[in-house]
Design a protein around this motif. Structure first.
Motif, short mmCIF file in Angstrom:
data_model
loop_
_atom_site.label_atom_id
_atom_site.label_comp_id
_atom_site.label_asym_id
_atom_site.label_seq_id
_atom_site.Cartn_x
_atom_site.Cartn_y
_atom_site.Cartn_z
N LYS A 1 69.23 13.01 30.14
CA LYS A 1 68.75 11.64 30.00
C LYS A 1 67.35 11.66 29.39
O LYS A 1 66.44 12.29 29.90
N LYS A 2 67.17 10.93 28.28
CA LYS A 2 65.91 10.97 27.55
C LYS A 2 64.74 10.46 28.37
O LYS A 2 63.64 11.01 28.30
N SER A 3 64.96 9.40 29.14
CA SER A 3 63.86 8.85 29.94
C SER A 3 63.37 9.85 30.98
O SER A 3 62.17 10.02 31.19
N LYS A 4 64.32 10.55 31.62
CA LYS A 4 63.94 11.57 32.60
C LYS A 4 63.25 12.75 31.92
O LYS A 4 62.29 13.33 32.45
N LEU A 5 63.75 13.10 30.73
CA LEU A 5 63.13 14.19 29.98
C LEU A 5 61.69 13.85 29.61
O LEU A 5 60.81 14.72 29.64
N LEU A 6 61.45 12.59 29.25
CA LEU A 6 60.10 12.16 28.89
C LEU A 6 59.16 12.33 30.08
O LEU A 6 58.04 12.86 29.94
N LEU B 1 59.89 14.56 17.51
CA LEU B 1 58.53 14.17 17.12
C LEU B 1 57.93 13.21 18.13
O LEU B 1 56.74 13.32 18.46
N TRP B 2 58.72 12.27 18.61
CA TRP B 2 58.24 11.32 19.62
C TRP B 2 57.84 12.06 20.90
O TRP B 2 56.79 11.79 21.49
N PHE B 3 58.70 12.99 21.32
CA PHE B 3 58.39 13.76 22.53
C PHE B 3 57.13 14.59 22.33
O PHE B 3 56.29 14.68 23.24
N LEU C 1 55.07 4.61 30.23
CA LEU C 1 55.72 3.34 30.60
C LEU C 1 55.99 2.47 29.38
O LEU C 1 57.06 1.85 29.27
N PHE C 2 55.03 2.42 28.45
CA PHE C 2 55.24 1.64 27.24
C PHE C 2 56.24 2.31 26.30
O PHE C 2 57.05 1.64 25.65
N ALA C 3 56.20 3.63 26.24
CA ALA C 3 57.10 4.36 25.34
C ALA C 3 58.56 4.23 25.77
O ALA C 3 59.47 4.23 24.93
N LEU C 4 58.79 4.09 27.08
CA LEU C 4 60.17 3.97 27.58
C LEU C 4 60.87 2.72 27.06
O LEU C 4 62.11 2.63 27.13
N ARG C 5 60.11 1.76 26.54
CA ARG C 5 60.71 0.56 25.98
C ARG C 5 61.35 0.82 24.62
O ARG C 5 62.17 0.03 24.15
N TYR C 6 60.96 1.92 23.99
CA TYR C 6 61.49 2.24 22.67
C TYR C 6 62.93 2.75 22.77
O TYR C 6 63.30 3.45 23.72
N LYS C 7 63.70 2.43 21.76
CA LYS C 7 65.11 2.83 21.71
C LYS C 7 65.26 4.35 21.68
O LYS C 7 66.23 4.92 22.19
N VAL C 8 64.27 5.03 21.06
CA VAL C 8 64.34 6.48 20.89
C VAL C 8 64.38 7.22 22.23
O VAL C 8 64.89 8.35 22.32
N PHE C 9 63.89 6.57 23.31
CA PHE C 9 63.88 7.21 24.62
C PHE C 9 65.00 6.69 25.52
O PHE C 9 64.97 6.92 26.74
N LYS C 10 65.97 6.02 24.95
CA LYS C 10 67.12 5.53 25.72
C LYS C 10 68.34 6.38 25.41
O LYS C 10 68.48 6.93 24.31
N GLY C 11 69.24 6.51 26.38
CA GLY C 11 70.45 7.32 26.19
C GLY C 11 70.24 8.77 26.55
O GLY C 11 69.27 9.14 27.23
N ASN C 12 71.15 9.61 26.07
CA ASN C 12 71.13 11.03 26.40
C ASN C 12 70.96 11.88 25.14
O ASN C 12 71.25 11.44 24.03
N ILE C 13 70.50 13.10 25.35
CA ILE C 13 70.40 14.05 24.23
C ILE C 13 71.68 14.89 24.21
O ILE C 13 72.38 15.03 25.21
N ASP C 14 71.96 15.45 23.05
CA ASP C 14 73.12 16.32 22.91
C ASP C 14 72.65 17.76 23.06
O ASP C 14 72.11 18.35 22.12
N ALA C 15 72.81 18.31 24.26
CA ALA C 15 72.29 19.66 24.52
C ALA C 15 73.15 20.37 25.55
O ALA C 15 73.74 19.75 26.44
N LYS D 1 50.79 5.57 13.15
CA LYS D 1 51.58 4.33 13.31
C LYS D 1 52.33 4.28 14.63
O LYS D 1 52.42 3.23 15.27
N LYS D 2 52.88 5.41 15.06
CA LYS D 2 53.79 5.42 16.21
C LYS D 2 53.10 5.74 17.55
O LYS D 2 53.41 5.13 18.57
N ILE D 3 52.19 6.70 17.54
CA ILE D 3 51.66 7.24 18.80
C ILE D 3 50.24 6.78 19.11
O ILE D 3 49.87 6.63 20.27
N ALA D 4 49.43 6.54 18.05
CA ALA D 4 48.00 6.27 18.25
C ALA D 4 47.75 5.11 19.20
O ALA D 4 46.86 5.18 20.07
N TRP D 5 48.52 4.03 19.06
CA TRP D 5 48.27 2.85 19.90
C TRP D 5 48.63 3.14 21.36
O TRP D 5 48.00 2.61 22.28
N LEU D 6 49.65 3.98 21.59
CA LEU D 6 49.99 4.37 22.96
C LEU D 6 48.85 5.19 23.57
O LEU D 6 48.49 5.00 24.74
#
Length: 454
Positions: free
Chosen positions: A108-113, A151-153, A206-220, A427-432
């Motif tokens: 699970k991506k959220s748990k991995l984060l 990259l997000w991770f 907490l803010f990053a978890l709202r992004y779609k990239v951290f939803k769902g599961n990884i293929d591993a 663009k993606k990480i600096a504001w977080l």
């Protein structure tokens, strides 16, 4: 001559800042700047001074005495770092960090984060934010195959690693400098900066978890990897424990931290030699590896891999800043700030106005290396041990660099390992990172005010 000194320093500083554009390792301008500054002082027979922090005045001294004084202070930091780096390399020699991968068993991506962020936060407090980032990005590459997700991770690992390094006296070069320089004590630093650092890490997650990239599961597929050495886990826990032991050693003996680090290195190195001999004995049963193992030393191999360019860079930049301090420039600059811009209140220790200066320093560390910024602040401010200003500087300088990928050692190494684009990160990480930085700063101020009003 002071104009020449300033020009040389600014030129060297600019070359360090533009390291990636010029494609010149920053140790080169740092060492050149240091040598030229002291040479100008010597040739021009410029007067040098020692800052009396108790009387807040300059006392005349001699160039030989000042060089020896600053070299001694710098050597304490460098020897400490050499010991810590060697212990980390010994752990890596036995593949000890592979043990950490065993803790990752969720898709699970959220748990991995959360898992990667917490690991980065804790590890960086022990083995420093740079090494923690290298270890976790290496594990990340094995766990997550999709590049965009990775990259997000990696971006979130940078934020968490810098936050983790800020509250520990052994977690970041700047906090180590403040600790060895008797500006902060280990327990007081942890007490005042731990909670703000946690906020700095948690808010972006907490803010990053709202992004779609951290939803769902990884293929591993989590396959059990065969350990390269049967002593990996033992060396991991021994190495980490020996580094954590150093602050306790200093508290008990009141000796400089590098003495404790050398003791820790001796213990870890002794076990490494024993385990290397044991490994040789095992491998020599079949006779195939006996000749190769006979001349192999874990300690010698680890010493050959430590980051000597970083050590030389710190030597150059710290002695360059020491040259300005010895001329009294930093002392006079701090006085000029108070007289010409009193609204900044650089010495308003118990007021909230001085927080602006420290926040600017933190934001500035995203653009300019935080090591010389903290070194300069140590020469500018005549403030006693464990004043809240030093704790806030430790937090700001340690976490502010997360706002740009080139703003911290953790960011630079992740940039190299994952080929992260500067503008993508901006663009993606600096504001977080900015939200985490401000959130932690607010938490620090609130905690300080509660203590003052209690």
């Amino acid at each position: 001559m002071e104009t020449i000194i300033i020009i040389v320093f600014l030129a060297g500083y600019l070359a360090i800042t533009l390291e990636h554009n010029l494609k010149i390792d920053k140790l080169i301008p740092a060492l050149a700047m240091m040598a030229i500054l002291w040479a100008v002082i010597a040739l021009a027979h410029m007067p040098v001074f020692e800052v009396n922090t108790d009387l807040k005045e300059l006392e005349p001294s001699h160039i030989d005495e000042m060089l020896l004084h600053h070299l001694g202070k710098t050597a304490e930091i460098l020897v400490f770092l050499l010991g810590a780096m060697t212990i980390v390399e010994i752990i890596d020699y036995f593949d000890g960090f592979a043990t950490i991968k065993g803790y990752i068993r969720t898709r699970k991506k959220s748990k991995l984060l959360w898992l990667f962020s917490i690991l980065a936060f804790v590890l960086s407090a022990i083995i420093d934010n740079l090494t923690a980032t290298i270890v976790l990005v290496t594990i990340l590459q094995k766990v997550i195959k999709e590049r965009e997700v990775r990259l997000w991770f990696a971006g979130m690992i940078i934020i968490a690693a810098n936050a983790g390094g800020a509250w520990s006296p052994i977690g970041d070069v700047t906090t180590t400098m403040l600790w060895i320089g008797n500006k902060v004590s280990a327990l007081q630093l942890i007490e005042h900066v731990l909670v703000p650092s946690i906020v700095c890490m948690v808010v972006p997650v907490l803010f990053a978890l709202r992004y779609k990239v951290f939803k769902g599961n990884i293929d591993a597929e989590f396959e059990e990897e065969k350990a390269k050495s049967p002593f990996g886990a033992t060396m991991l826990y021994l190495g980490l424990g020996s580094i954590v032991f150093v602050p306790f050693f200093k508290t008990i003996t009141h000796l400089p931290p590098y003495v404790g680090m050398m003791l820790s290195l001796a213990v870890v190195a002794a076990f490494a030699e024993i385990y290397t001999s044991a490994k040789f004995s095992i491998s020599s049963v079949d006779g195939a590896e006996s000749q190769e193992g006979a001349h192999h030393s874990a300690v010698h191999s680890s010493l050959s891999k430590i980051e000597l360019p970083s050590i030389l860079f710190f030597l150059g930049i710290l002695l360059a800043v020491a040259a300005l301090e010895s001329l009294g420039m930093l002392f006079h600059f701090a006085g000029a700030l108070d007289s010409t811009m009193p609204f900044l209140g650089t010495e308003a220790v118990d007021g909230t106005v001085s927080d602006l200066v420290i926040l600017i320093l933190g934001i500035g560390s995203a653009v300019i290396d935080n090591v010389p910024l903290v070194a300069a602040s140590m020469g500018m401010f005549s403030i006693p041990l464990d004043d809240s200003v030093w704790h806030f500087i430790a937090y700001s300088a340690g976490t502010g660099g997360s706002m740009l990928i080139i703003g911290s050692a953790a960011g630079v190494v992740a940039m190299g390992m994952e080929k992260i684009d500067f503008f993508w990160y901006f663009k993606k990480i600096a504001w977080l990172a900015f939200l985490g930085f401000i959130g932690g700063a607010v938490a620090f101020v609130l905690m300080r005010n509660l203590v003052l009003n209690a």
